[in-house]
Design a protein around this motif. Structure first.
Motif: not given
Length: 168
Positions: A126-148
């Protein structure tokens, strides 16, 4: 919605008092709260100085993420966290043992909450500040992230059987 029920508000006084105490002592090294997440085990509070405080559900401070392992002295903390910036978003994993944090520098860090260590740091997504990160899986360490800037990424952290480092 036409909600006519009761709303109960309970102040978490011990966490609030701890945050005030930290923000007033040692030249405000911890900083003010900027992000919050909760799981069935912990309450996590991210701060403007990049430190994440982990409380149990009885409001006892259990961990301070972002302070060097060689020193629990808060006067050393600013050296460690200034490279990432403020915590802008955090999320605890469903089991409460990992935490993902997004920072204003665009960095994403996967933390081991129990050990208080960094599992993996990702600085080039991400080249910009992170605005949100969330885990999206109960079983694995998978996340979704979005920046400004609007860039959205899905990251899957995996640990090969023969290696001790996590990969993205």
């Amino acid at each position: 919605y036409n909600f006519s029920g009761m709303i109960q508000s309970v102040s978490m006084r011990r966490i609030g008092a701890e945050l005030v105490r930290y923000s007033q002592r040692q030249k405000n090294i911890i900083g003010l709260p900027t992000a919050l997440s909760m799981s069935s085990k912990f309450i996590a509070v991210g701060t403007q100085r990049g430190i994440i405080l982990i409380f149990d559900l009885f409001e006892e401070l259990r961990q301070q993420l972002g302070i060097t392992a060689t020193s629990n002295n808060l006067s050393d903390a600013s050296v460690v966290v200034e490279r990432y910036g403020s915590v802008s978003s955090i999320d605890l994993s469903p089991n409460g043992e990992e935490l993902v944090a997004g920072y204003t520098s665009g960095t994403i860090i996967l933390w081991d909450v129990i050990k208080g260590t960094i599992i993996k740091s990702v600085t080039d997504m991400h080249p910009s500040p992170i605005t949100c990160v969330r885990f999206i899986s109960q079983k694995s360490l998978t996340i979704v992230s979005v920046d400004a800037g609007g860039l959205v990424n899905k990251l899957s952290f995996t640990k090969p059987l023969l290696w001790t480092m996590y990969t993205v």
